[in-house]
Design an enzyme around this catalytic site. Sequence first.
Site, PDB file in Angstrom:
ATOM      1  N   ASP A 123      -1.344   4.777  -6.329  1.00  0.00           N
ATOM      2  CA  ASP A 123       0.081   4.596  -6.047  1.00  0.00           C
ATOM      3  C   ASP A 123       0.913   5.753  -6.586  1.00  0.00           C
ATOM      4  O   ASP A 123       2.005   6.025  -6.092  1.00  0.00           O
ATOM      5  CB  ASP A 123       0.580   3.278  -6.633  1.00  0.00           C
ATOM      6  N   LYS A 153      -3.736  -0.434  -8.334  1.00  0.00           N
ATOM      7  CA  LYS A 153      -3.690  -1.889  -8.520  1.00  0.00           C
ATOM      8  C   LYS A 153      -4.292  -2.311  -9.860  1.00  0.00           C
ATOM      9  O   LYS A 153      -5.326  -1.777 -10.271  1.00  0.00           O
ATOM     10  CB  LYS A 153      -4.435  -2.535  -7.342  1.00  0.00           C
ATOM     11  N   GLN A 208      -5.639  -8.844  -2.561  1.00  0.00           N
ATOM     12  CA  GLN A 208      -5.656  -7.847  -1.477  1.00  0.00           C
ATOM     13  C   GLN A 208      -7.084  -7.518  -1.046  1.00  0.00           C
ATOM     14  O   GLN A 208      -7.335  -7.198   0.116  1.00  0.00           O
ATOM     15  CB  GLN A 208      -4.954  -6.545  -1.924  1.00  0.00           C
ATOM     16  N   GLY A 245       0.871  -1.170   0.000  1.00  0.00           N
ATOM     17  CA  GLY A 245       0.000   0.000   0.000  1.00  0.00           C
ATOM     18  C   GLY A 245       0.910   1.223   0.000  1.00  0.00           C
ATOM     19  O   GLY A 245       1.829   1.300   0.833  1.00  0.00           O
TER      20      GLY A 245
HETATM   21  O1  MRU Z   1       0.673  -4.012  -4.648  1.00  0.00           O
HETATM   22  P1  MRU Z   1       0.041  -3.288  -3.496  1.00  0.00           P
HETATM   23  O2  MRU Z   1      -0.793  -4.160  -2.639  1.00  0.00           O
HETATM   24  O3  MRU Z   1       1.048  -2.469  -2.738  1.00  0.00           O
HETATM   25  O4  MRU Z   1      -0.952  -2.255  -4.211  1.00  0.00           O
HETATM   26  C1  MRU Z   1      -1.678  -1.371  -3.399  1.00  0.00           C
HETATM   27  C2  MRU Z   1      -2.616  -0.513  -4.140  1.00  0.00           C
HETATM   28  O5  MRU Z   1      -2.700  -0.527  -5.346  1.00  0.00           O
HETATM   29  C3  MRU Z   1      -3.397   0.457  -3.298  1.00  0.00           C
HETATM   30  O6  MRU Z   1      -4.666   0.681  -3.837  1.00  0.00           O
HETATM   31  C4  MRU Z   1      -2.637   1.795  -3.257  1.00  0.00           C
HETATM   32  O7  MRU Z   1      -1.328   1.598  -2.871  1.00  0.00           O
HETATM   33  C5  MRU Z   1      -3.281   2.768  -2.342  1.00  0.00           C
HETATM   34  S1  MRU Z   1      -3.106   2.344  -0.647  1.00  0.00           S
HETATM   35  C6  MRU Z   1      -3.820   3.564   0.270  1.00  0.00           C
END
Ligand code: MRU
Length: 354
Positions: free
Chosen positions: A245, A256, A204, A52
């Site tokens: 991200d 994601k 997730q 995240g």
């Molecule tokens: O691969 P991850 O689990 O780190 O991806 C996370 C996401 O895509 C979340 O939606 C994003 O980081 C926002 S978290 C507040």
Amino acid sequence: MSQYLSGHIHLGDDLTSVVILDQTLLPNEVKYLTLRTPEEMFEAIRSLRVRGAPAIGICAGYCLAAIAQQRSRDLDHPRYLSELFRQVQYLGSSRPTAVNLSWALDRLLRKAIDLSDVTAPPAKIAAVLREEALSIHREDIAMCRAISEHGLTLLKDGDGVLTHCNAGPLATSQYGTALGPILLGTERGMRLRVFADETRPLLQGARLTAYELDRAGADVTLICDNMASMVMKNGWVNACFVGCDRVAANGDAANKIGTSGVAILAKHYGIPFYVLGPTSTVDLDCPTGADIEIELRDPEEIRSKFYAQPMAPAGVKCYNPAFDVTDHTLISGIITEKGICRPPYTESLSALFS
Ligand code: MRU
């Protein structure tokens, strides 16, 4: 428990380690890990034990602060600074897409460089980096709370919200971003229904979003990613809330893998699609989504992970991008701690920093 900020990421009591909740084991096991070496820290971020965007930034800040404390005992001034620089490069290469990682590391490194101008001793630099890492964590708590308040103004009692991946407390510090308004609304007695995409291939949504919402007493229904269209067509979704991200200067938003598909569906069904994230996720140095590096991950995440036995022919070619970019034209609003940005994003996002 640490004397410093507690939660699922914190500095160890010895100040030379970082303690994290291993998110890869959820929802079946709650286990904390102590990260001591740079290699353990790199692996924890790379393997999504901590994940995240904001949580990665908080963790990276603590990791650099812990390394700074370790090295302050045995390195003299010039070698100390070049070691910190080397570790920033190393930790920063663990995942490429979430800008919060380099944002947090650069923020600490700048502090160290400023202090080096006045040739502060390494122990002093380490103490300042520790404070800076704590500030990043504290600020994230406040930002998530503000994002939650702004996001909640877009919802009314009885609404249905569809979310993708996990942008809750585990992905941040408290409340989260996309899940923040839902958790806050639930706390205040609002009845909100959440549809959580399971989020293939790393689940997730199933493992983390359903877990967090369920524990908070929210009304959550888990769906497979390919069910979102039907749920929207049924009229059960009043808004889509997702995290991010990296948000480019023109409003294109990386999140994601699968998020852009949700946005396209939402447009088809006339449902507003909102991206929620702190200003630390907005990257004005990145002109458009085409400039965002997308992480490619291990094909085994598709072929065999989470299955009792592989569910694809061994060695079959796989394409496994961890993120996609949602075009800014599909986004109804970008909700930061400073308020809700509306199109044109080139103007509303740059105004956040002026
Ligand atoms: O691969 P991850 O689990 O780190 O991806 C996370 C996401 O895509 C979340 O939606 C994003 O980081 C926002 S978290 C507040």
